[in-house]
Write a protein that holds these residues in place. Structure first.
Motif, PDB file in Angstrom:
ATOM      1  N   UNK A 140     156.353  93.123 -84.474  1.00  0.00           N
ATOM      2  CA  UNK A 140     155.644  92.161 -83.461  1.00  0.00           C
ATOM      3  C   UNK A 140     154.409  92.043 -83.611  1.00  0.00           C
ATOM      4  N   UNK A 141     153.824  90.787 -83.714  1.00  0.00           N
ATOM      5  CA  UNK A 141     152.201  90.450 -83.790  1.00  0.00           C
ATOM      6  C   UNK A 141     152.045  89.769 -82.589  1.00  0.00           C
ATOM      7  N   UNK A 142     151.461  90.142 -81.591  1.00  0.00           N
ATOM      8  CA  UNK A 142     150.881  89.496 -80.598  1.00  0.00           C
ATOM      9  C   UNK A 142     149.420  88.990 -80.636  1.00  0.00           C
ATOM     10  N   UNK A 143     149.317  87.531 -80.915  1.00  0.00           N
ATOM     11  CA  UNK A 143     147.824  87.123 -80.473  1.00  0.00           C
ATOM     12  C   UNK A 143     147.439  86.777 -79.374  1.00  0.00           C
ATOM     13  N   UNK A 144     146.187  86.920 -79.102  1.00  0.00           N
ATOM     14  CA  UNK A 144     145.623  86.418 -78.175  1.00  0.00           C
ATOM     15  C   UNK A 144     145.140  84.943 -78.012  1.00  0.00           C
ATOM     16  N   UNK A 145     144.431  84.282 -77.384  1.00  0.00           N
ATOM     17  CA  UNK A 145     144.182  82.852 -77.567  1.00  0.00           C
ATOM     18  C   UNK A 145     143.838  82.256 -78.791  1.00  0.00           C
ATOM     19  N   UNK A 146     144.381  81.429 -79.257  1.00  0.00           N
ATOM     20  CA  UNK A 146     144.196  80.889 -80.938  1.00  0.00           C
ATOM     21  C   UNK A 146     143.191  79.669 -80.491  1.00  0.00           C
ATOM     22  N   UNK A 147     142.067  79.895 -81.479  1.00  0.00           N
ATOM     23  CA  UNK A 147     141.168  78.852 -81.612  1.00  0.00           C
ATOM     24  C   UNK A 147     140.681  78.553 -83.286  1.00  0.00           C
ATOM     25  N   UNK A 148     139.962  77.564 -83.443  1.00  0.00           N
ATOM     26  CA  UNK A 148     139.598  77.391 -84.774  1.00  0.00           C
ATOM     27  C   UNK A 148     139.919  75.836 -85.206  1.00  0.00           C
ATOM     28  N   UNK A 149     139.027  75.275 -85.781  1.00  0.00           N
ATOM     29  CA  UNK A 149     139.371  73.807 -86.439  1.00  0.00           C
ATOM     30  C   UNK A 149     139.618  72.997 -85.323  1.00  0.00           C
ATOM     31  N   UNK A 150     140.832  72.259 -85.489  1.00  0.00           N
ATOM     32  CA  UNK A 150     141.370  71.428 -84.050  1.00  0.00           C
ATOM     33  C   UNK A 150     141.418  71.851 -82.977  1.00  0.00           C
ATOM     34  N   UNK A 151     141.521  73.379 -82.665  1.00  0.00           N
ATOM     35  CA  UNK A 151     141.668  73.847 -81.261  1.00  0.00           C
ATOM     36  C   UNK A 151     140.316  74.389 -80.973  1.00  0.00           C
ATOM     37  N   UNK A 152     139.400  73.567 -80.293  1.00  0.00           N
ATOM     38  CA  UNK A 152     138.208  73.744 -79.793  1.00  0.00           C
ATOM     39  C   UNK A 152     138.183  73.985 -78.288  1.00  0.00           C
ATOM     40  N   UNK A 153     137.831  75.232 -77.884  1.00  0.00           N
ATOM     41  CA  UNK A 153     137.919  75.656 -76.437  1.00  0.00           C
ATOM     42  C   UNK A 153     136.855  74.579 -75.469  1.00  0.00           C
ATOM     43  N   UNK A 154     135.975  74.036 -75.959  1.00  0.00           N
ATOM     44  CA  UNK A 154     135.285  73.176 -75.184  1.00  0.00           C
ATOM     45  C   UNK A 154     135.982  71.975 -74.828  1.00  0.00           C
TER      46      UNK A 154
END
Length: 258
Positions: A140-154
């Protein structure tokens, strides 16, 4: 001899992950829910399959004709996963990597580790379906919030949407680090285990989103100043120690603006 790997879910994370495994010499099968993406997968030397969890096709066993399966879809459909597992049991799959989320944890004063008790939620039940099955090994691999490239938190809080909990912290991870972690788990044969994956730093939400808004040319975000502070810090020490892993983007306040 090439190793076979099947990736259930070739979207924002799964598609570049599949490309990365192709570049490593794996024979890769990938699923998509979009007919338009079939040719894209083919052109990247990924054998394409068109289906979703709710309607598994007659050729699902062809898709599962691999040694390793990576399950990378956001669904919380427990019955769908139970059905998938019955097919995995009939297939040649020996190892499953289930991509989960750190949303299975409540907020807590102490740093959250793999030993932290999970909250009752569908994702916890789905994790257990895979972990308890003896027909194959599961990590099991639990990621936190995913960001980078098209996924811009802004771009996440649009139309004047107020950001809660400004004094809380963020737990996030860049796409490049996600891909490298999955690759290393496979290449280093880390099975029958559980890992939390989040960047090293945990800046305040106020600081992180203010910077993120400016990077995409937006004005200052609006925060709910009356929202009580709740803290959740995801630790990554087990992952780094087990894999001897160094994050490409450890500092969330120093991310590239691509």
């Amino acid at each position: 001899m090439k190793k076979n790997i099947s990736i259930f879910g070739c979207g924002w994370l799964g598609f570049p992950l599949a490309q990365s495994f192709v570049n490593k010499g794996f024979f890769v099968k990938g699923s998509t829910t979009s007919e338009e993406k079939i040719e894209v997968l083919k052109s990247n030397n990924i054998e394409p399959f068109l289906f979703n969890l709710e309607e598994l096709p007659n050729n699902i066993l062809d898709f599962l004709n691999s040694e390793i399966l990576i399950v990378n879809i956001p669904s919380k459909n427990i019955e769908g996963f139970k059905n998938l597992i019955t097919f995995i049991e009939k297939s040649s799959i020996k190892k499953v990597l289930f991509v989960s989320s750190t949303s299975v944890f409540e907020s807590a004063k102490e740093i959250i580790t793999e030993a932290t008790i999970l909250k009752d939620c569908p994702l916890k039940d789905i994790e257990e379906l895979f972990q308890k099955n003896t027909h194959f090994k599961t990590t099991i691999l639990r990621f936190s919030g995913l960001l980078g490239y098209q996924r811009k938190p802004g771009n996440w809080f649009k139309n004047g949407k107020v950001i809660p909990n400004p004094e809380g912290v963020v737990n996030m991870i860049h796409q490049d680090d996600c891909i490298e972690i999955i690759k290393q788990l496979v290449l280093q044969n880390c099975w029958n285990d559980t890992f939390n994956a989040s960047a090293d730093t945990h800046p305040k939400r106020r600081d992180f989103y203010t910077k993120a808004f400016l990077e995409v040319g937006r004005t200052m975000p609006i925060f709910n100043e009356n929202d009580k502070k709740s803290i959740k810090i995801i630790g990554n020490e087990k992952l780094k120690k087990t894999l001897n892993f160094e994050f490409k983007y450890p500092n969330l306040m120093q991310l590239p603006s691509h």
